[in-house]
Design a protein around this motif. Sequence first.
Motif, short mmCIF file in Angstrom:
data_model
loop_
_atom_site.label_atom_id
_atom_site.label_comp_id
_atom_site.label_asym_id
_atom_site.label_seq_id
_atom_site.Cartn_x
_atom_site.Cartn_y
_atom_site.Cartn_z
N PRO A 75 0.78 -1.14 0.05
CA PRO A 75 0.07 -0.01 0.07
C PRO A 75 0.84 1.34 -0.23
O PRO A 75 0.37 2.54 0.09
CB PRO A 75 -0.62 -0.23 1.35
N ILE A 76 2.45 1.08 -0.16
CA ILE A 76 2.89 2.46 -0.08
C ILE A 76 4.33 2.13 -1.00
O ILE A 76 4.86 1.07 -0.93
CB ILE A 76 3.22 2.66 1.43
N PHE A 77 4.80 3.33 -1.65
CA PHE A 77 5.80 3.27 -2.33
C PHE A 77 6.54 4.75 -2.23
O PHE A 77 6.07 5.51 -2.03
CB PHE A 77 5.87 2.69 -3.54
N LYS A 78 7.88 4.49 -2.58
CA LYS A 78 8.36 5.90 -2.76
C LYS A 78 9.16 6.16 -4.29
O LYS A 78 9.33 5.10 -4.78
CB LYS A 78 9.53 6.16 -1.72
N LEU A 79 9.22 7.39 -4.56
CA LEU A 79 9.89 7.87 -5.76
C LEU A 79 10.91 8.71 -5.75
O LEU A 79 10.76 9.76 -4.72
CB LEU A 79 8.97 8.26 -7.01
N TRP A 80 12.05 8.86 -6.34
CA TRP A 80 13.22 9.88 -6.45
C TRP A 80 12.71 10.65 -7.57
O TRP A 80 13.11 10.10 -8.56
CB TRP A 80 14.46 9.49 -6.09
N LEU A 81 12.65 11.98 -7.47
CA LEU A 81 12.44 12.92 -8.80
C LEU A 81 13.54 13.76 -8.54
O LEU A 81 13.26 14.92 -7.67
CB LEU A 81 11.16 13.46 -8.92
N PHE A 82 14.52 13.60 -9.31
CA PHE A 82 15.81 14.72 -8.98
C PHE A 82 16.16 14.61 -7.53
O PHE A 82 16.68 13.59 -6.73
CB PHE A 82 15.63 16.01 -9.39
#
Length: 511
Positions: free
Chosen positions: A67-74
């Motif tokens: 139910p959860i995730f992370k992203l790195w955008l720059f």
Amino acid sequence: MIITILLVVLLAICLHYYLLHFGKYGRVMNLIPGPPAVPIFGNLLDFLVSPPGVWTKSRELNKQYYPIFKLWLFWEAHVCIRHPDDIETLIGQSRFTQKSNVYRITLPWFSTGLLTSAGRKWHTRRKILTPAFHFNMLREFTDVFIQEGERLIEKLKSEGRPVVKDLKMLISEHTLNTICETAMGTSLVDKGQFQFKYRKAVHDVGNTMVYRLLRPWLNFDFVFFLTPVGMLQSRLLKILHGFTKQIIKEREEYHDKTNGRYLADFDGNANEDIDDMTCSIRKKRLAMLDLLLSAHRQNLIDDEGIREEVDTFMFRGHDTTAVSLCFTIMLLAEHPEIQDRARIEVQKIMEASNGKLSMSDLQKLPYLEMCIKESLRLYPSVPFISRAPEEDVMLSNYLVPAHTTVNVYIYDTHRDPKFWPNPDVFDPERFTPENSHGRHPYSYIPFSAGPRNCIGQKFAMLELKATLAYLLYNFIFEPVDYLKDVTFVPDLILQTEHSFRTKFVPLEVVG
């Protein structure tokens, strides 16, 4: 020299990347699951696809990392959630009211109005605007909803035959005039070229914001406004702000001529003993703008504050309602048995009131309201909201550091099979009192929830019911385009790549 500068910049970027990802913050964030990220760019390259591809990618990640995730955008980390427990933790508490940087693309248009402000300013503005949605004001607004519903019917009937309409164009024109009447107390119907330029600018500036949203390197104003799209947005904002300021000026002059007599109605202190000059000027229907002008006279808000709040309500109040109306009409067109049941309910109320609805009549349409709620479940007008919690918070047993961008995917929450059996099926019966009992309160949040819930949700529901009631009473909806073929694109509201059409068949033709 140039090579030296480039090397220094590259070294600074690498150092920042190392400190961010391998320092305390990065070590905590990297415990949260998510797709593999490449150095510097993070996951940004995964989203350098077409707008529909961005929408599809987000849906896939929500399913893959539920139910959860992370992203790195720059240099930015984004945490993405959809489980009702996490949503309740994030938006259900008064200590988490800070909007994230995602909303910075709206600042050139709205500045820091109710949508984007925080802290004391947000609390003050919310307090000023809350009375606009009390019973007496909603009753005033209901008259507008009914009037505009009748005008919409007249427009469709003037065709004299079954007519196929582009729903977006038809409905957004209707809801824009409705919000203009209720927010500003003026109609766009007789504004000619003035209103046409405003309508077009609203549509075009939305496109420029989406363009910027999908390109993080344009976050900096000094970069964005040097691009052709940024220059276009500047021209569009002059039109939008100019329109708003002109209407505000006209309303201020009206209250000056009436010695502010009608502003006193907000406090119940209207003075009946007024001179002949004031009596000769007809009382106008109260609008949200009048509430702001009243607050201005009490030094609670300045001229720029009035402008930013009116601009905010003009956009959020017409686009979101138009989206809901379009999808509800499409769903009813594709489900004729449900459409017929809703029409029978409307006909009974209409016939009892001689074809003229009142506010109390709109409260007597429970099945139509269930249809609207189910439509908002499947196609929430705002499919995504974002926060930056003011302190560390635990979400799905992971620590999320303070001020991290946390994105709530309402669209996916509303289609979670753990809370909605057969989630893709249109079934208004989900919202009977019996079926609603015991449901997680944050599994259905079409108007957000918690302290920053939509201030205008009662307003919106009345407008939706009034418009749909008049349409159902006069027309049968038949599908031309189908929802299975609709392609979505990322936006601040639920947006499709292309328009879609529905046929409106006058009931007298059927009869």
